[in-house]
Design a protein around this motif. Structure first.
Motif, PDB file in Angstrom:
ATOM      1  N   ARG A 194     -35.424 -58.597 -54.204  1.00 41.64           N
ATOM      2  CA  ARG A 194     -35.105 -59.936 -53.718  1.00 41.64           C
ATOM      3  C   ARG A 194     -35.070 -59.982 -52.190  1.00 41.64           C
ATOM      4  NH1 ARG A 194     -33.105 -63.566 -56.892  1.00 41.64           N
ATOM      5  NH2 ARG A 194     -32.376 -61.961 -58.340  1.00 41.64           N
ATOM      6  N   GLU A 195     -34.479 -58.973 -51.577  1.00 37.35           N
ATOM      7  CA  GLU A 195     -34.394 -58.948 -50.114  1.00 37.35           C
ATOM      8  C   GLU A 195     -35.777 -58.869 -49.479  1.00 37.35           C
ATOM      9  OE1 GLU A 195     -31.923 -55.593 -49.482  1.00 37.35           O
ATOM     10  OE2 GLU A 195     -30.037 -56.690 -49.811  1.00 37.35           O
ATOM     11  N   ARG A 196     -36.667 -58.066 -50.058  1.00 35.31           N
ATOM     12  CA  ARG A 196     -38.020 -57.956 -49.500  1.00 35.31           C
ATOM     13  C   ARG A 196     -38.787 -59.268 -49.650  1.00 35.31           C
ATOM     14  NH1 ARG A 196     -39.247 -52.383 -49.105  1.00 35.31           N
ATOM     15  NH2 ARG A 196     -37.276 -51.347 -48.626  1.00 35.31           N
ATOM     16  N   LEU A 197     -38.647 -59.923 -50.806  1.00 35.33           N
ATOM     17  CA  LEU A 197     -39.327 -61.202 -51.004  1.00 35.33           C
ATOM     18  C   LEU A 197     -38.769 -62.277 -50.070  1.00 35.33           C
ATOM     19  CD1 LEU A 197     -39.672 -61.325 -54.898  1.00 35.33           C
ATOM     20  CD2 LEU A 197     -41.499 -61.002 -53.224  1.00 35.33           C
ATOM     21  N   VAL A 198     -37.459 -62.265 -49.865  1.00 35.90           N
ATOM     22  CA  VAL A 198     -36.855 -63.211 -48.919  1.00 35.90           C
ATOM     23  C   VAL A 198     -37.402 -62.976 -47.513  1.00 35.90           C
ATOM     24  CG1 VAL A 198     -34.696 -63.802 -47.748  1.00 35.90           C
ATOM     25  CG2 VAL A 198     -34.765 -63.657 -50.244  1.00 35.90           C
ATOM     26  N   HIS A 199     -37.550 -61.706 -47.138  1.00 32.64           N
ATOM     27  CA  HIS A 199     -38.114 -61.395 -45.822  1.00 32.64           C
ATOM     28  C   HIS A 199     -39.526 -61.949 -45.682  1.00 32.64           C
ATOM     29  CE1 HIS A 199     -39.392 -59.203 -42.263  1.00 32.64           C
ATOM     30  NE2 HIS A 199     -40.406 -58.729 -42.960  1.00 32.64           N
ATOM     31  N   LEU A 327     -34.229 -70.535 -52.908  1.00 30.62           N
ATOM     32  CA  LEU A 327     -34.438 -70.388 -54.353  1.00 30.62           C
ATOM     33  C   LEU A 327     -34.525 -68.928 -54.776  1.00 30.62           C
ATOM     34  CD1 LEU A 327     -36.998 -73.274 -54.887  1.00 30.62           C
ATOM     35  CD2 LEU A 327     -34.559 -73.271 -55.418  1.00 30.62           C
ATOM     36  N   LEU A 328     -34.917 -68.045 -53.869  1.00 34.39           N
ATOM     37  CA  LEU A 328     -34.958 -66.617 -54.193  1.00 34.39           C
ATOM     38  C   LEU A 328     -33.573 -65.999 -54.253  1.00 34.39           C
ATOM     39  CD1 LEU A 328     -38.034 -65.480 -52.073  1.00 34.39           C
ATOM     40  CD2 LEU A 328     -37.823 -65.335 -54.560  1.00 34.39           C
ATOM     41  N   THR A 329     -32.566 -66.714 -53.738  1.00 32.28           N
ATOM     42  CA  THR A 329     -31.181 -66.257 -53.783  1.00 32.28           C
ATOM     43  C   THR A 329     -30.396 -67.244 -54.624  1.00 32.28           C
ATOM     44  OG1 THR A 329     -31.434 -65.387 -51.544  1.00 32.28           O
ATOM     45  CG2 THR A 329     -29.198 -65.537 -52.399  1.00 32.28           C
ATOM     46  N   ARG A 341     -38.151 -78.827 -51.886  1.00 32.96           N
ATOM     47  CA  ARG A 341     -39.431 -78.145 -52.023  1.00 32.96           C
ATOM     48  C   ARG A 341     -40.480 -79.065 -52.645  1.00 32.96           C
ATOM     49  NH1 ARG A 341     -39.956 -73.191 -56.122  1.00 32.96           N
ATOM     50  NH2 ARG A 341     -39.579 -74.960 -57.524  1.00 32.96           N
ATOM     51  N   GLU A 342     -40.095 -79.805 -53.674  1.00 31.29           N
ATOM     52  CA  GLU A 342     -41.047 -80.711 -54.302  1.00 31.29           C
ATOM     53  C   GLU A 342     -41.498 -81.802 -53.327  1.00 31.29           C
ATOM     54  OE1 GLU A 342     -42.520 -80.337 -57.179  1.00 31.29           O
ATOM     55  OE2 GLU A 342     -41.438 -78.437 -57.324  1.00 31.29           O
ATOM     56  N   ALA A 343     -40.562 -82.300 -52.517  1.00 31.95           N
ATOM     57  CA  ALA A 343     -40.930 -83.318 -51.537  1.00 31.95           C
ATOM     58  C   ALA A 343     -41.904 -82.762 -50.505  1.00 31.95           C
ATOM     59  CB  ALA A 343     -39.669 -83.843 -50.844  1.00 31.95           C
TER      60      ALA A 343
END
Length: 388
Positions: A194-199, A327-329, A341-343
């Motif tokens: 999760r931390e790597r994807l957030v980065h 959303l990743l957290t 995000r949808e907007a």
């Protein structure tokens, strides 16, 4: 000449002082993070303290209580077996015990054959053990065979009793190291993915936003080399995600951590790794094309209207990436983040329609460059779409 050399020497000191200052700041930040928040710094602190505790316990058991003649082998083995995962400790323990036992027996036989003469025993032992240490089944533990053989040879005794003691001490150290790693705050490695994807999401948002702002400036194309460099570094982060995924998978094998400590939410599905890999590839493609326009390669520039429209699309893509960070957290704020995000998605597709209209007005070779930017931008928005 002496003055020049003297000046050069004095200039080295400020550089050394600045380097020392940066290192000290980095150390202070790591110490602060280790005590204030969960993360890699705290993981390193915990594993280091566990390795020290395992070594002390192994020494107390073999050197203090059992009075073993080669008690050093127990803490030495215990330190090596406090690994990054419980599975790694068990696998490493089996490999290390096998290679240490082989090194002990081989060196003991060599000492017996040479009548305890150190140099001949080394000639019979070290070449073979160093070659054997490269056998892939031993992994990174192969070197321990040669070092153990050195302990045996320099110890000067090769009786069956001493060989048995060495094997017993190694086994005790392995057991202590594995037990400490498995039972005392066993590492689970669930948040690393999760931390790597957030980065990656953060870096993508910052880069896309910077590109969007730069394209609105008169001299914005002068920054394209920096954009391309940042996008290239971003692709390197994908390997970090892959490594973290491997640690998360391995960390759950034979690990009582899920029952003995809080593990937090599971990592995002592997589909997220693949999605962000595609996103980073598209960002790099856009940055590469823009760099071809700005670094003197001769790629013709599309019209200012086209670049402004491209800027609007990239700005909305940056907003989407920024909301993905939230959303990743997982948190109670997921609902509003999904709406934002949808907007941003809807506005990005609307801006892409404007970019397509602007592309139709391009002529000559500028249309080819504009077409590549349009295609990669459309793919970028498609890849940013959530997988679920």
């Amino acid at each position: 000449m002496r003055g020049v050399n003297g000046l050069a020497g004095t200039e080295k000191w400020p550089a050394a002082v600045r380097w020392a200052g940066r290192e000290w700041s980095a150390v202070r930040l790591s110490v602060h993070n280790a005590f204030e928040q969960a993360g890699p710094e705290r993981d390193t602190l915990v594993q280091s303290l566990k390795a020290a505790a395992a070594a002390i316990a192994a020494w107390a058991l073999t050197g203090w209580w059992l009075q073993a003649p080669m008690a050093l082998l127990a803490p030495w083995t215990a330190i090596a077996l406090v690994g990054s995962t419980v599975y790694q400790s068990l696998r490493t323990g089996a490999q290390q015990f096998a290679v240490i036992a082989l090194g002990t027996v081989w060196a003991s036989v060599a000492m017996e054959a040479t009548r305890d003469m150190t140099m001949p025993a080394m000639l019979l032992t070290l070449p073979f053990m160093l070659l054997l240490g490269n056998y892939r089944r031993f992994g990174s533990q192969g070197l321990y065979g040669a070092t153990t053989a050195l302990f045996v040879i320099t110890g000067g005794s090769s009786t069956a009793s001493t060989v048995g003691h060495r094997l017993l001490e190694t086994l005790i150290g392995a057991g202590v190291g594995i037990a400490v790693n498995a039972l005392v705050l066993p590492p689970v490695h669930l948040r690393s993915v999760r931390e790597r994807l957030v980065h990656i999401a953060e870096a993508s948002a910052e880069l896309l936003d910077g590109m969007a702002a730069g394209l609105r400036e008169a001299d914005g194309l002068e920054k394209t080399e920096g954009w391309h460099s940042r996008a290239s570094r971003l692709t390197l982060s994908l390997q970090g995600v892959s490594d973290a995924r491997t640690w998360a998978t391995e960390g759950s094998r034979w690990n009582p951590g899920g029952r003995l400590r809080r593990t937090g939410p599971p990592p995002p599905p592997i589909a997220e790794d693949m999605r962000w890999g595609r996103v980073v590839t598209r960002v790099l493609a856009v940055a590469r094309t823009l760099n071809g326009m700005g670094d003197g390669e001769g790629l013709p520039e599309p019209s200012p209207r086209f670049l402004r429209a491209l800027s609007d699309v990239l700005e909305q893509a940056a907003r989407v990436c920024a909301e993905e960070i939230q959303l990743l957290t997982p948190s109670p704020a997921d609902g509003p983040a999904r709406e934002r995000r949808e907007a941003a998605f809807k506005q990005a597709w609307a801006d892409l329609d404007a970019l397509t209209d602007s592309f139709r007005q391009q002529e000559g070779t500028a249309a080819a460059v504009g077409g590549e930017l349009l295609l990669e931008t459309r793919r970028l928005l498609g890849d940013l779409a959530p997988t679920a």
